[in-house]
Design an enzyme around this catalytic site. Structure first.
Site, PDB file in Angstrom:
ATOM      1  N   GLU A  70      37.519  42.345  30.938  1.00 21.05           N
ATOM      2  CA  GLU A  70      36.214  41.638  30.519  1.00 21.05           C
ATOM      3  C   GLU A  70      35.193  42.442  30.555  1.00 21.05           C
ATOM      4  OE1 GLU A  70      35.939  38.558  29.166  1.00 21.05           O
ATOM      5  OE2 GLU A  70      33.878  38.280  29.478  1.00 21.05           O
ATOM      6  N   HIS A  80      34.831  45.495  29.653  1.00 18.07           N
ATOM      7  CA  HIS A  80      34.953  46.075  28.189  1.00 18.07           C
ATOM      8  C   HIS A  80      34.352  45.148  27.139  1.00 18.07           C
ATOM      9  CE1 HIS A  80      37.953  48.928  30.218  1.00 18.07           C
ATOM     10  NE2 HIS A  80      36.923  49.898  29.771  1.00 18.07           N
ATOM     11  N   MET A 123      35.182  45.010  37.740  1.00 16.22           N
ATOM     12  CA  MET A 123      36.248  45.294  36.992  1.00 16.22           C
ATOM     13  C   MET A 123      36.303  46.835  36.624  1.00 16.22           C
ATOM     14  SD  MET A 123      36.404  42.192  34.483  1.00 16.22           S
ATOM     15  CE  MET A 123      36.244  40.387  35.114  1.00 16.22           C
ATOM     16  N   SER A 124      37.787  47.140  36.861  1.00 16.28           N
ATOM     17  CA  SER A 124      38.057  48.799  36.528  1.00 16.28           C
ATOM     18  C   SER A 124      39.354  48.671  35.932  1.00 16.28           C
ATOM     19  CB  SER A 124      37.605  49.522  37.756  1.00 16.28           C
ATOM     20  OG  SER A 124      38.356  50.727  37.496  1.00 16.28           O
ATOM     21  N   GLY A 145      28.224  50.757  30.572  1.00 19.89           N
ATOM     22  CA  GLY A 145      28.388  50.003  31.467  1.00 19.89           C
ATOM     23  C   GLY A 145      27.592  50.537  32.735  1.00 19.89           C
TER      24      GLY A 145
END
Ligand code: AMP
Length: 287
Positions: A35, A37, A184-185, A147
């Site tokens: 999400e 990205h 997130m990653s 990001g």
């Protein structure tokens, strides 16, 4: 959606956009989309006429002992997700097309890139700066979205774009998190169930620092020590750095103010290195 595999095709596509007077937004990625990205893509789509997403696991930014080979990849799924968002083109070149045999020019970053992640990943930001210079040139992007999850990377790229007079706007996008707070990653896929729980120590530390600062406990040394103990109380954790910095130059902060950011890098079971960060004072506290 166009799938572009060679630098030559990329240049042609970019020229065509310019001929149709379209502005170009670039979202550089290493793929395996989540999400975070997708939000970067949506952000770019709001600001540019045509968005190109680059999908390239850049060997130059990985150290010899790092996870270049193991890095998760799923090209088909990534293409579907990007297309659903309305992305105009994916640029996914081969490594040999980006770095042919006689390749020998790199962008060398200064002290901003030597601290924090740069200290434990020597050469990493030179690799990042080099590939982004190539991507900026090939795509002729008017803007590129990054990001804040990789806060030092964003700072390094902003610095490079200013220093080298690159005609591109660098846009930062806030950290996108799972519902329990984990940033997130793509590398989260390396974590097993227990490690996934342990990984929450990063977000908890960020929240702890924010609460303490909001409650008027601004002693950076004491906060750092408390966070260190908190993180090490989780099984299998190792600390790379806990750093309160000024968000403009990423130099160590002397006091907590509206520009203070807490940056963390933590090893889980010596296997996965996770990073996260946040602004320490909420906007209203900082005012
Ligand atoms: P990567 O594919 O991990 O190299 O990331 C590509 C871009 O997505 C970079 O600009 C990252 O900072 C950004 N990104 C990755 N994870 C997140 C996240 N959780 N929130 C916001 N941006 C992210």
């Amino acid at each position: 959606m166009r799938i572009i595999n060679t630098p030559g095709e990329m240049e042609t596509w970019a020229k065509d956009q310019a001929l149709s007077a379209k502005t170009i937004g670039l979202v550089p990625t290493m793929g395996f989309f989540h999400e975070g990205h997708l939000q970067l893509m949506r952000n770019a789509l709001r600001m540019a006429d045509s968005v190109v997403v680059s999908l390239f696991v850049n060997p130059m930014q990985f150290g010899p002992q790092e996870d270049f080979e193991a890095y998760p990849r799923d090209f088909e799924r990534d293409c579907r997700l990007a297309e659903n968002e309305g992305v105009a083109a994916i640029f996914a070149p081969e490594g040999t097309a980006m770095y042919p045999e006689d390749f020998q020019t790199t962008v060398s970053m200064g002290k901003l890139a030597g601290r924090l992640c740069g200290a434990s990943r020597p050469g990493h930001f030179d690799g990042v700066a080099t590939v982004l210079t190539k991507l900026f040139n090939l795509t002729r992007a008017d803007l590129a979205v990054f990001g804040e999850k990789d806060f030092q990377q964003l700072a390094v790229i902003r610095r490079m774009a200013v220093d080298l007079n690159m005609p591109i706007r660098i846009i930062g996008h806030p950290v996108v998190r799972e519902s329990d707070g984990l940033a997130m990653s793509s590398r989260n896929t390396y974590l097993d169930e227990q490690e996934r729980r342990t990984a929450l120590c990063l977000y908890e530390s960020l929240m702890f620092a924010r609460e303490e600062a909001a409650a008027g406990n601004p002693d950076i040394e004491e906060l750092t020590e408390n966070i260190r103990r908190q993180i090490l109380s989780y099984p299998g954790t190792g600390i790379d750095y806990i750093s309160f910095v000024d968000d403009r130059r990423l130099e160590p902060a002397e006091q907590i103010d509206a520009h203070t950011r807490l940056l963390l890098a933590v090893w889980i079971n010596n296997k996965v290195r996770l990073i996260d960060n946040c602004q320490v004072l909420a906007q209203e506290d900082a005012a």
